[in-house]
Design a protein around this motif. Structure first.
Motif, PDB file in Angstrom:
ATOM      1  N   LEU A   5       7.815 -10.371  11.050  1.00  0.00           N
ATOM      2  CA  LEU A   5       8.622  -9.486  10.220  1.00  0.00           C
ATOM      3  C   LEU A   5       9.171  -8.378  11.103  1.00  0.00           C
ATOM      4  N   THR A   6      10.475  -8.145  11.025  1.00  0.00           N
ATOM      5  CA  THR A   6      11.065  -7.022  11.740  1.00  0.00           C
ATOM      6  C   THR A   6      10.694  -5.727  11.025  1.00  0.00           C
ATOM      7  N   LEU A   7      11.036  -4.601  11.624  1.00  0.00           N
ATOM      8  CA  LEU A   7      10.693  -3.303  11.053  1.00  0.00           C
ATOM      9  C   LEU A   7      11.145  -3.155   9.601  1.00  0.00           C
ATOM     10  N   PRO A   8      12.403  -3.469   9.234  1.00  0.00           N
ATOM     11  CA  PRO A   8      12.821  -3.296   7.833  1.00  0.00           C
ATOM     12  C   PRO A   8      11.971  -4.113   6.864  1.00  0.00           C
ATOM     13  N   MET A   9      11.665  -5.349   7.220  1.00  0.00           N
ATOM     14  CA  MET A   9      10.871  -6.201   6.336  1.00  0.00           C
ATOM     15  C   MET A   9       9.407  -5.780   6.321  1.00  0.00           C
ATOM     16  N   MET A  10       8.932  -5.297   7.464  1.00  0.00           N
ATOM     17  CA  MET A  10       7.556  -4.834   7.544  1.00  0.00           C
ATOM     18  C   MET A  10       7.341  -3.632   6.609  1.00  0.00           C
ATOM     19  N   ILE A  11       8.290  -2.709   6.602  1.00  0.00           N
ATOM     20  CA  ILE A  11       8.182  -1.536   5.727  1.00  0.00           C
ATOM     21  C   ILE A  11       8.158  -1.974   4.261  1.00  0.00           C
ATOM     22  N   GLN A  12       9.010  -2.944   3.919  1.00  0.00           N
ATOM     23  CA  GLN A  12       9.046  -3.407   2.531  1.00  0.00           C
ATOM     24  C   GLN A  12       7.750  -4.092   2.149  1.00  0.00           C
ATOM     25  N   ALA A  13       7.156  -4.826   3.087  1.00  0.00           N
ATOM     26  CA  ALA A  13       5.865  -5.470   2.824  1.00  0.00           C
ATOM     27  C   ALA A  13       4.784  -4.416   2.594  1.00  0.00           C
ATOM     28  N   GLN A  14       4.849  -3.316   3.324  1.00  0.00           N
ATOM     29  CA  GLN A  14       3.894  -2.228   3.129  1.00  0.00           C
ATOM     30  C   GLN A  14       4.056  -1.604   1.748  1.00  0.00           C
ATOM     31  N   LYS A  15       5.293  -1.413   1.317  1.00  0.00           N
ATOM     32  CA  LYS A  15       5.541  -0.796   0.013  1.00  0.00           C
ATOM     33  C   LYS A  15       5.075  -1.689  -1.140  1.00  0.00           C
ATOM     34  N   ASN A  16       4.976  -3.009  -0.869  1.00  0.00           N
ATOM     35  CA  ASN A  16       4.483  -3.951  -1.866  1.00  0.00           C
ATOM     36  C   ASN A  16       2.991  -4.222  -1.713  1.00  0.00           C
ATOM     37  N   ASN A  17       2.317  -3.380  -0.882  1.00  0.00           N
ATOM     38  CA  ASN A  17       0.875  -3.508  -0.661  1.00  0.00           C
ATOM     39  C   ASN A  17       0.486  -4.840  -0.030  1.00  0.00           C
ATOM     40  N   LEU A  18       1.377  -5.386   0.773  1.00  0.00           N
ATOM     41  CA  LEU A  18       1.098  -6.647   1.463  1.00  0.00           C
ATOM     42  C   LEU A  18       0.587  -6.407   2.876  1.00  0.00           C
ATOM     43  N   LEU A  19       0.728  -5.198   3.355  1.00  0.00           N
ATOM     44  CA  LEU A  19       0.238  -4.789   4.667  1.00  0.00           C
ATOM     45  C   LEU A  19      -0.384  -3.404   4.529  1.00  0.00           C
ATOM     46  N   GLU A  20      -1.123  -3.020   5.540  1.00  0.00           N
ATOM     47  CA  GLU A  20      -1.683  -1.671   5.556  1.00  0.00           C
ATOM     48  C   GLU A  20      -0.551  -0.659   5.497  1.00  0.00           C
ATOM     49  N   ARG A  21      -0.622   0.280   4.560  1.00  0.00           N
ATOM     50  CA  ARG A  21       0.491   1.186   4.296  1.00  0.00           C
ATOM     51  C   ARG A  21       0.574   2.298   5.323  1.00  0.00           C
ATOM     52  N   ASN A  22       1.821   2.627   5.670  1.00  0.00           N
ATOM     53  CA  ASN A  22       2.109   3.724   6.583  1.00  0.00           C
ATOM     54  C   ASN A  22       3.081   4.667   5.871  1.00  0.00           C
ATOM     55  N   PRO A  23       2.600   5.773   5.293  1.00  0.00           N
ATOM     56  CA  PRO A  23       3.470   6.688   4.529  1.00  0.00           C
ATOM     57  C   PRO A  23       4.640   7.212   5.335  1.00  0.00           C
ATOM     58  N   ASN A  24       4.459   7.414   6.635  1.00  0.00           N
ATOM     59  CA  ASN A  24       5.541   7.942   7.461  1.00  0.00           C
ATOM     60  C   ASN A  24       6.733   6.987   7.494  1.00  0.00           C
ATOM     61  N   LEU A  25       6.442   5.687   7.605  1.00  0.00           N
ATOM     62  CA  LEU A  25       7.526   4.706   7.625  1.00  0.00           C
ATOM     63  C   LEU A  25       8.192   4.600   6.256  1.00  0.00           C
ATOM     64  N   GLU A  26       7.398   4.667   5.198  1.00  0.00           N
ATOM     65  CA  GLU A  26       7.952   4.558   3.855  1.00  0.00           C
ATOM     66  C   GLU A  26       8.851   5.748   3.523  1.00  0.00           C
ATOM     67  N   ASP A  27       8.449   6.945   3.929  1.00  0.00           N
ATOM     68  CA  ASP A  27       9.274   8.134   3.706  1.00  0.00           C
ATOM     69  C   ASP A  27      10.577   8.062   4.486  1.00  0.00           C
ATOM     70  N   LEU A  28      10.548   7.313   5.594  1.00  0.00           N
ATOM     71  CA  LEU A  28      11.717   7.197   6.450  1.00  0.00           C
ATOM     72  C   LEU A  28      12.883   6.505   5.741  1.00  0.00           C
TER      73      LEU A  28
END
Length: 360
Positions: free
Chosen positions: A121-144
């Motif tokens: 997963l590239t960065l854009p898809m990785m962030i979306q996976a985090q927002k869907n609780n599919l990966l360990e969440r990183n609030p800094n990336l989500e706020d970005l």
């Protein structure tokens, strides 16, 4: 900043692609076998049987595409290939099964990432996976990326500047001793085929996948070296991906490298649809006075990009980000009906119909 994540779990990859609209890209190494005469002959036989079936409708479909059992002469040929000192491949002795396996692989239509692990997963898809609780969440990336909205009014200003930037090229082209241009480029905010990407009655899945165990034999590995890209463009791509993903609940977005763009857009499951548009991301800036400096590609680059995608039956879109506002411009290609080529064909429709053959 982590730029990508490599995935090794089949069920995980399959779920995020089909349930969560986040299609990873396969980076697995597909096994390659020698395409020997035996295999090529069998492929020809399959084609002949399919052609014959069309002429004989009563024939069972199960009779088509079944590889013939290799006879003793074929086995002798394979043994000879295996002992040939010039051969670059090792020929398996069990010819029957290996020929069948290779034919099935060569004729397979499903190129899903979960069948060709590992995938990433590239960065854009990785962030979306985090927002869907599919990966360990990183609030800094989500706020970005959070909070971005599609802005059609500002997109109109960008489209107008693109059109002005093309004037010089159009004048130069009109002065050349060549046949008149048959098409003209009309930049405008993206509207075509946009409504079908959003369905108000679509049920958003609230299911949650258990996070992969990151200890021991890894199913998920974070990496900084899978994708090399300009930092600002990477951020812009993440913002645009997040905005489109969350604004249109029927939109599937995947890599568009094979069509010369950053993303391909689908209005449904990728296994059932062709992409209806290609989207190229450009970086725009603002000066100290707050004036926007839009990115303006050359007219020649735009014409080639548009003709390439239109020939494939897809829209050609440009996207950029200004202060969390996502601008998407449709580079519509219109016929110049007065051009000799269209007069001869008696063309009366200015625009090519796009999106008529999206289903596979």
């Amino acid at each position: 900043m982590e730029e990508s994540v490599v995935l090794f779990d089949k069920d995980y990859v399959k779920s995020i692609e089909y349930e969560y609209r986040i299609p990873p890209t396969s980076i697995g190494v597909r096994r390659r076998r020698p395409s020997s005469k035996t295999v090529m002959n069998e492929l020809k036989n399959i084609k002949r049987k399919k052609k014959k079936q069309k002429q004989e409708p009563g024939k069972k479909e199960s009779d088509v595409g079944t590889p013939k059992k290799a006879d003793s002469s074929v086995k002798e040929e394979s043994k000879k290939e295996a002992t040939d000192s010039d051969s670059k491949y090792f020929q398996f002795s069990n010819v029957d099964n290996k020929v069948k396996d290779e034919i099935e692989e060569l004729t397979a239509m499903d190129r899903s990432a979960y069948k060709n692990l590992p995938a990433f997963l590239t960065l854009p898809m990785m962030i979306q996976a985090q927002k869907n609780n599919l990966l360990e969440r990183n609030p800094n990336l989500e706020d970005l990326v959070s909070g971005a909205k599609v802005d059609d009014e500002l997109a109109q200003k960008w489209a107008d500047e693109i059109k002005i930037s093309m004037k010089e090229a159009e004048v130069v082209r009109s002065q050349e001793e060549m046949r008149p241009m048959a098409y003209k480029l009309i930049p405008e905010p993206w509207k075509r085929l946009r409504d079908q990407c959003h369905k108000t009655d679509k049920k958003i899945s609230t299911a949650n996948i258990k996070n992969m165990d990151l200890e021991g034999a890894p199913s998920v590995v974070y990496s900084k070296n899978v994708q090399q890209m300009d930092h600002m463009k990477n951020i812009d791509m993440a913002i645009i991906y997040d905005c489109l993903y969350n604004s249109f609940n029927e939109l599937h977005i995947s890599c568009g490298a094979k069509f010369g763009c950053d993303y391909l857009l689908y209005d449904g499951n990728r296994s059932e649809r062709h992409a209806f548009a290609g989207l190229r991301v450009l970086s725009s800036t603002k000066d100290d006075q707050g004036n926007v400096n839009f990115s303006l590609p050359t007219a020649y680059d735009l014409q080639g990009y548009v003709r390439g995608l239109n020939t494939a039956g897809k829209l050609a879109l440009l996207a950029t980000v200004i202060d969390k506002r996502v601008l998407v411009v449709d580079l519509a290609l219109e016929k110049i009906l007065s051009a000799p080529t269209h007069r001869r064909k008696r063309s009366t429709e200015a625009r090519k119909a796009i999106g008529q053959n999206l289903k596979k």
